[in-house]
Write a protein that holds these residues in place. Structure first.
Motif, PDB file in Angstrom:
ATOM      1  N   GLY A 217       0.698   1.485  -8.357  1.00  0.00           N
ATOM      2  CA  GLY A 217       0.029   0.849  -9.377  1.00  0.00           C
ATOM      3  C   GLY A 217       0.735   0.460 -11.249  1.00  0.00           C
ATOM      4  O   GLY A 217       0.403   0.083 -11.646  1.00  0.00           O
ATOM      5  N   GLY A 218       1.311   1.565 -10.958  1.00  0.00           N
ATOM      6  CA  GLY A 218       2.033   1.553 -12.107  1.00  0.00           C
ATOM      7  C   GLY A 218       2.652   0.892 -12.354  1.00  0.00           C
ATOM      8  O   GLY A 218       3.807   0.390 -13.430  1.00  0.00           O
ATOM      9  N   SER A 219       4.345   1.219 -11.463  1.00  0.00           N
ATOM     10  CA  SER A 219       4.997   0.020 -11.461  1.00  0.00           C
ATOM     11  C   SER A 219       6.180   0.241  -9.734  1.00  0.00           C
ATOM     12  O   SER A 219       6.555   1.440  -9.897  1.00  0.00           O
ATOM     13  N   ARG A 220       6.039  -1.147  -9.375  1.00  0.00           N
ATOM     14  CA  ARG A 220       5.946  -1.289  -8.014  1.00  0.00           C
ATOM     15  C   ARG A 220       7.129  -1.115  -7.997  1.00  0.00           C
ATOM     16  O   ARG A 220       8.436  -0.815  -6.689  1.00  0.00           O
ATOM     17  N   ARG A 221       8.447  -1.618  -8.564  1.00  0.00           N
ATOM     18  CA  ARG A 221       9.961  -1.802  -8.144  1.00  0.00           C
ATOM     19  C   ARG A 221      10.327   0.136  -8.514  1.00  0.00           C
ATOM     20  O   ARG A 221      11.660  -0.095  -7.871  1.00  0.00           O
ATOM     21  N   SER A 222      10.203   1.179  -9.094  1.00  0.00           N
ATOM     22  CA  SER A 222       9.760   2.112  -9.714  1.00  0.00           C
ATOM     23  C   SER A 222       9.813   2.953  -8.091  1.00  0.00           C
ATOM     24  O   SER A 222       9.823   3.638  -7.655  1.00  0.00           O
ATOM     25  N   ALA A 223       8.606   2.381  -7.766  1.00  0.00           N
ATOM     26  CA  ALA A 223       7.960   3.097  -6.777  1.00  0.00           C
ATOM     27  C   ALA A 223       9.390   2.653  -5.825  1.00  0.00           C
ATOM     28  O   ALA A 223       9.209   3.287  -4.890  1.00  0.00           O
ATOM     29  N   TYR A 224       9.793   1.913  -5.089  1.00  0.00           N
ATOM     30  CA  TYR A 224      10.343   0.829  -4.223  1.00  0.00           C
ATOM     31  C   TYR A 224      11.374   1.793  -4.199  1.00  0.00           C
ATOM     32  O   TYR A 224      12.033   1.963  -3.313  1.00  0.00           O
ATOM     33  N   ASN A 225      12.361   1.838  -5.799  1.00  0.00           N
ATOM     34  CA  ASN A 225      13.563   2.412  -6.229  1.00  0.00           C
ATOM     35  C   ASN A 225      13.507   4.004  -4.902  1.00  0.00           C
ATOM     36  O   ASN A 225      14.547   4.606  -5.198  1.00  0.00           O
ATOM     37  N   VAL A 226      12.079   4.532  -5.455  1.00  0.00           N
ATOM     38  CA  VAL A 226      12.386   6.091  -4.992  1.00  0.00           C
ATOM     39  C   VAL A 226      12.025   6.102  -3.799  1.00  0.00           C
ATOM     40  O   VAL A 226      11.742   7.539  -3.581  1.00  0.00           O
ATOM     41  N   GLY A 227      11.542   5.357  -3.318  1.00  0.00           N
ATOM     42  CA  GLY A 227      11.707   5.032  -1.766  1.00  0.00           C
ATOM     43  C   GLY A 227      10.183   4.585  -1.112  1.00  0.00           C
ATOM     44  O   GLY A 227      10.085   5.475   0.391  1.00  0.00           O
ATOM     45  N   ILE A 228       9.076   4.609  -1.340  1.00  0.00           N
ATOM     46  CA  ILE A 228       7.627   4.640  -1.541  1.00  0.00           C
ATOM     47  C   ILE A 228       7.564   2.730  -0.683  1.00  0.00           C
ATOM     48  O   ILE A 228       8.240   1.967  -1.820  1.00  0.00           O
ATOM     49  N   PRO A 229       7.442   2.884   0.635  1.00  0.00           N
ATOM     50  CA  PRO A 229       6.424   1.969   1.155  1.00  0.00           C
ATOM     51  C   PRO A 229       5.969   0.961   0.550  1.00  0.00           C
ATOM     52  O   PRO A 229       4.167   0.637   0.740  1.00  0.00           O
ATOM     53  N   VAL A 230       6.324   0.341  -0.748  1.00  0.00           N
ATOM     54  CA  VAL A 230       5.318  -0.765  -1.684  1.00  0.00           C
ATOM     55  C   VAL A 230       4.128  -1.815  -0.814  1.00  0.00           C
ATOM     56  O   VAL A 230       3.148  -0.965  -0.968  1.00  0.00           O
ATOM     57  N   ARG A 231       4.859  -2.400   0.329  1.00  0.00           N
ATOM     58  CA  ARG A 231       4.387  -3.417   0.796  1.00  0.00           C
ATOM     59  C   ARG A 231       3.132  -2.904   1.766  1.00  0.00           C
ATOM     60  O   ARG A 231       2.011  -2.816   2.399  1.00  0.00           O
ATOM     61  N   ARG A 232       3.877  -1.643   2.316  1.00  0.00           N
ATOM     62  CA  ARG A 232       2.635  -1.203   3.093  1.00  0.00           C
ATOM     63  C   ARG A 232       1.489  -0.363   2.086  1.00  0.00           C
ATOM     64  O   ARG A 232       0.107  -0.407   2.533  1.00  0.00           O
ATOM     65  N   VAL A 233       1.551   0.369   0.906  1.00  0.00           N
ATOM     66  CA  VAL A 233       0.545   0.694   0.355  1.00  0.00           C
ATOM     67  C   VAL A 233      -0.437  -0.034   0.059  1.00  0.00           C
ATOM     68  O   VAL A 233      -1.920   0.144  -0.866  1.00  0.00           O
ATOM     69  N   ILE A 234       0.252  -1.329  -0.786  1.00  0.00           N
ATOM     70  CA  ILE A 234      -0.530  -2.280  -0.956  1.00  0.00           C
ATOM     71  C   ILE A 234      -1.590  -3.283  -0.051  1.00  0.00           C
ATOM     72  O   ILE A 234      -2.677  -2.863   0.341  1.00  0.00           O
ATOM     73  N   CYS A 235      -0.723  -2.997   1.237  1.00  0.00           N
ATOM     74  CA  CYS A 235      -1.542  -4.021   2.328  1.00  0.00           C
ATOM     75  C   CYS A 235      -3.439  -2.412   2.267  1.00  0.00           C
ATOM     76  O   CYS A 235      -4.309  -3.105   2.625  1.00  0.00           O
ATOM     77  N   THR A 236      -2.485  -1.095   2.658  1.00  0.00           N
ATOM     78  CA  THR A 236      -3.872  -0.804   3.029  1.00  0.00           C
ATOM     79  C   THR A 236      -4.246   0.025   2.225  1.00  0.00           C
ATOM     80  O   THR A 236      -6.561  -0.136   2.408  1.00  0.00           O
ATOM     81  N   THR A 237      -4.597  -1.022   1.066  1.00  0.00           N
ATOM     82  CA  THR A 237      -5.730  -0.489  -0.900  1.00  0.00           C
ATOM     83  C   THR A 237      -6.498  -2.334  -0.491  1.00  0.00           C
ATOM     84  O   THR A 237      -8.055  -1.758  -0.378  1.00  0.00           O
ATOM     85  N   TYR A 238      -6.014  -3.188   0.031  1.00  0.00           N
ATOM     86  CA  TYR A 238      -6.780  -3.756   0.546  1.00  0.00           C
ATOM     87  C   TYR A 238      -8.013  -3.746   1.752  1.00  0.00           C
ATOM     88  O   TYR A 238      -9.299  -4.466   2.125  1.00  0.00           O
ATOM     89  N   ILE A 239      -7.187  -3.137   2.693  1.00  0.00           N
ATOM     90  CA  ILE A 239      -8.145  -2.580   4.203  1.00  0.00           C
ATOM     91  C   ILE A 239      -9.036  -1.790   3.248  1.00  0.00           C
ATOM     92  O   ILE A 239     -10.037  -2.293   4.141  1.00  0.00           O
ATOM     93  N   VAL A 240      -8.622  -0.963   2.655  1.00  0.00           N
ATOM     94  CA  VAL A 240     -10.594   0.047   2.392  1.00  0.00           C
ATOM     95  C   VAL A 240     -10.828  -0.540   1.634  1.00  0.00           C
ATOM     96  O   VAL A 240     -12.343   0.019   2.389  1.00  0.00           O
ATOM     97  N   SER A 241     -10.030  -2.010   0.796  1.00  0.00           N
ATOM     98  CA  SER A 241     -11.252  -2.550   0.494  1.00  0.00           C
ATOM     99  C   SER A 241     -12.104  -3.076   1.040  1.00  0.00           C
ATOM    100  O   SER A 241     -13.663  -3.372   0.506  1.00  0.00           O
ATOM    101  N   GLY A 242     -11.979  -3.695   2.174  1.00  0.00           N
ATOM    102  CA  GLY A 242     -12.740  -4.477   2.626  1.00  0.00           C
ATOM    103  C   GLY A 242     -13.868  -3.848   3.692  1.00  0.00           C
ATOM    104  O   GLY A 242     -14.712  -3.986   3.584  1.00  0.00           O
ATOM    105  N   THR A 243     -13.073  -2.488   4.149  1.00  0.00           N
ATOM    106  CA  THR A 243     -13.903  -1.850   4.536  1.00  0.00           C
ATOM    107  C   THR A 243     -15.104  -1.142   4.116  1.00  0.00           C
ATOM    108  O   THR A 243     -16.087  -0.969   4.493  1.00  0.00           O
ATOM    109  N   LEU A 244     -14.772  -0.594   2.770  1.00  0.00           N
ATOM    110  CA  LEU A 244     -16.184  -0.010   2.113  1.00  0.00           C
ATOM    111  C   LEU A 244     -16.878  -1.391   1.893  1.00  0.00           C
ATOM    112  O   LEU A 244     -18.140  -1.226   1.345  1.00  0.00           O
ATOM    113  N   SER A 245     -16.986  -2.409   1.670  1.00  0.00           N
ATOM    114  CA  SER A 245     -17.691  -3.710   1.320  1.00  0.00           C
ATOM    115  C   SER A 245     -18.588  -3.881   2.140  1.00  0.00           C
ATOM    116  O   SER A 245     -19.134  -4.607   2.148  1.00  0.00           O
ATOM    117  N   ALA A 246     -17.415  -4.242   3.553  1.00  0.00           N
ATOM    118  CA  ALA A 246     -18.388  -4.475   4.888  1.00  0.00           C
ATOM    119  C   ALA A 246     -19.417  -2.802   4.349  1.00  0.00           C
ATOM    120  O   ALA A 246     -20.915  -3.433   5.777  1.00  0.00           O
TER     121      ALA A 246
END
Length: 704
Positions: A217-246
């Motif tokens: 959330g702070g900087s996707r480019r920097s997070a990607y550069n240090v090896g964080i799986p940015v796409r998977r992290v973003i996808c996971t946040t939306y899955i958690v959001s949908g689950t809690l809303s349901a």
């Protein structure tokens, strides 16, 4: 001392100017405005609505908040990851209709209903996550489209199942317990939301997954550069959001047992208002479950109170719009100006009068000379910043460098060098223990030991926290120098608790007494602070009797003695109260005296400014840091003194041509080895008449 100077001294002694800056530096200060708004809302509507605080009223509000709070938490987790989810209201409605259909129409057991509903919400979140995270679509437009599609699905399900849902009244205590049950007198929905909020707080603040979300959330480019799986992290946040809303929709379905076309409409706006009002940043990288809870309670109280006052629903939407606009404005302005405000108030000088400096004329103890001119240069341009140097019994030199290495220069000619270990942080003070381990203070990391086999062990990176400290002073920021008592206890200085390694000269501008001396006992594994409120404590050296140690306070320009054993244990006495410069490391000499490094010399301008805290404060606020008045650390010298504080000799490099800055020196076999934190070499000077067999390790441990 004049009357005005006396008043100034006591004013800065009594008033804790630094507290404001320390409060603004705390992460939880972001919650101050949301909490204040919450208190205003409670006070306003509590006085305007009769029976606002009755048990029935609070219980009804709490049950509604349990469902709404889940939606805000769902939106919060996406916002922290740098996204937005406008589909939470539609997913809430979908969870409601799916739960009712599975329960009333399909007749499934409650566990199956819960699992089916949560999977339905997770599927919506997965769609959002894939589109936003993996396909990199715009989060706002994507979730807006999802909102429309899911709302259309809900309308179709209502047309198909609404009559059949209304015709069945499920006979299940477990089902009704979900929506209307209590546990220990607390509505179940409140407990569920509270537990999830706590779990999210722990995940975001204590786990690798949470750090990944924050970094993304702070900087996707920097997070990607240090090896964080940015796409998977973003996808996971939306899955958690949908689950809690349901899950929120499930609890709503269990409580009311019905579905309508207006279910969930407008909830995304209310949830967004609550999330932002609580202090969660729309820009990502800044937020917490606590902020979501505060914001959700505030919005729930406002909306419910307006309904009880008879205000129309249009007015509710209008109010939410104004509140959202205000929250966004506060978020943007606070985020933009917080660090600017902090930079203006954090540096907080105090009154710090030094005694008059001694003279340095001919015939005086500090008389200028050129005794350091013949210093031999070891490792010239091959070492960067050897702050401290130490030698083993094989005459090898050990020192730290700026890149986090401990470097060893190999005897006898020191032409060869090697990286002894890479320790990570900036190695500062060094000492050999009885078992041959090299003990090291590492700036920003703490106290470490390098075993003879070159393995690295962290000894301690924290101490006991002060009872009334605003900042967390249990964490070691700038462990500086150390020495070891005969029983193995390690006493080390922490120069400042307010500034990091790269800002250490700023502590002089304050001269507040931000430092301390700490004891680590390897026999018990405990760490405790033994002396506090010292003015940049630096060098530490055990006296020859092993019952006390000498320590230097750099910006205080003095050397003192602390007794840790014997009848005077716990007492401090001055040794040299009026040095002409700023003392750094202290080490033993072969004749029973002590060597002291002066890292720089006092100047009349800085001595005067130390008695003018108002001037230093204005300077820190109105001029650029590179134009501040700093201590002169371009020219230093070496002093030899005895335990009575008598200056026996001084060694100068007048003009700073050969060794311009000195932070440490070690006597070893008739030579003096010299280090400097800004130098590019190690100096070696032959000492006439010194014991050519004496070494520091044998002075401490004999032949062990």
């Amino acid at each position: 001392m004049s009357v005005s100077e006396t008043v100034t001294r006591w004013r800065y002694r009594i008033v804790p100017d630094h507290v404001l800056g320390e409060l603004l530096a705390k992460r939880w200060i972001d919650n101050a405005i949301p909490v204040l708004i919450l208190l205003v809302v409670i006070a306003t509507f509590g006085s305007a609505i009769p029976d606002f605080f009755t048990a029935a009223s609070v219980g009804n509000l709490a049950r509604q908040w349990g469902e709404f709070g889940l939606l805000v938490l769902a939106l919060m987790i996406v916002m922290v990851g740098g996204g937005i989810d406008l589909s939470v209201g539609s997913t809430f409605a979908l969870g409601n209709i799916v739960a009712l259909a599975l329960m009333n129409v399909a007749g499934l057991p409650v566990p199956a209903v819960v699992i089916g509903t949560l999977l339905c919400g997770a599927a919506v979140g997965l769609v959002n996550g894939v589109l936003v995270g993996y396909l990199r679509l715009r989060a706002f437009l994507t979730t807006l489209v999802t909102l429309i599609i899911v709302r259309a699905v809900v309308d179709m399900l209502l047309l198909t199942y609404s009559v059949r849902i209304a015709a069945v009244f499920p006979d299940s205590d477990a089902w009704f317990f979900l929506g209307e049950g209590y546990f220990l007198g607390i509505p179940l929905s409140v407990i569920v939301t509270g537990v999830i909020a706590i779990l999210l707080h722990l995940v975001l603040s204590r786990t690798r997954v949470g750090w990944h979300v924050m970094a993304t959330g702070g900087s996707r480019r920097s997070a990607y550069n240090v090896g964080i799986p940015v796409r998977r992290v973003i996808c996971t946040t939306y899955i958690v959001s949908g689950t809690l809303s349901a899950l929120a929709g499930l609890l709503f379905a269990s409580r009311l047992g019905g579905a309508g076309a207006d279910t969930g409409i407008g909830l995304e706006i209310a949830a967004l208002t609550a999330a932002v009002l609580g202090g969660n940043s729309l820009g990502g990288g800044r937020g917490s479950a606590a902020k979501a809870v505060i914001g959700s309670i505030t919005v729930m109280l406002m909306v419910n109170s307006l309904v009880r006052l008879g205000i129309t629903s249009g007015a509710n939407s209008l109010l939410l719009g104004f509140v959202l606009l205000l929250a966004v404005a506060i978020d943007v302005r606070w985020l933009k100006n917080r660090h600017k405000l902090l930079s203006e108030v954090y540096v907080s000088p105090t009154y710090a009068a030094l005694p008059p400096p001694p003279g340095m004329g001919e015939g005086l103890p500090y008389a200028l000379n050129d005794r350091l001119r013949p210093v031999e240069r070891i490792g010239l341009d091959r070492i960067d910043g050897p702050e401290d140097v130490i030698l083993d019994d094989a005459d090898n030199i050990y020192t730290g460098n700026r890149t986090g290495d401990i470097v060893r220069f190999l005897a006898p000619d020191y032409a060869r060098q090697e990286v002894y270990v890479h320790i990570g942080g900036r190695p500062l003070g060094l000492a050999f223990a009885r078992n041959g381990s090299l003990i090291c203070c590492v700036g920003g990391m703490g106290l470490y030991a390098v075993r003879p086999d070159r393995s690295i062990e962290k000894l301690t990176d924290e101490t006991n926290r002060s009872l009334f400290s605003v900042i967390d002073d249990s964490r070691l920021r700038l462990a500086d120098d150390l020495d070891i008592a005969p029983d193995g206890r390690i006493f080390f200085s922490e120069a400042t608790i307010r500034y990091e390694m790269h800002d250490w000269p700023v502590d002089c501008l304050e001269s507040r007494g931000n430092g301390r001396i700490i004891c680590f006992d390897p026999n018990t594994g405990t760490t405790r602070t033994v002396l506090k409120n010292l003015v940049f404590p630096n060098g530490i050296c055990m006296t020859h009797d092993g019952r006390s140690f000498l320590f230097a306070e750099t910006w205080g320009a003095r050397v003192s003695r602390y007794y840790f054993d014997g009848p005077r244990a716990g007492t401090v006495e001055p040794v040299i109260p009026d040095l002409p410069g700023f003392p750094d490391n202290i080490n033993r000499a072969s004749d029973g005296t002590y060597w002291l490094a002066l890292v720089g010399m006092r100047t009349p301008s800085l001595d005067l400014a130390l008695r003018m805290p108002g001037f230093r404060k204005r300077m820190a606020r109105r001029t650029a840091p590179d134009e501040w008045l700093y201590p002169n650390i371009n020219t230093g010298c070496i002093v030899r003194f005895d335990e009575a504080g008598t200056i026996l000799e001084t060694l100068w490099d007048f003009g700073g041509e050969n060794h311009p800055m000195i932070t440490s020196m070690r006597e070893h076999k008739g030579h003096l080895y010299i280090g400097g934190i800004f130098n590019n070499r190690i100096g070696r000077l032959r000492l006439d008449g010194a014991d050519a067999t004496w070494t520091g390790t044998r002075s401490y441990w004999g032949d062990a």
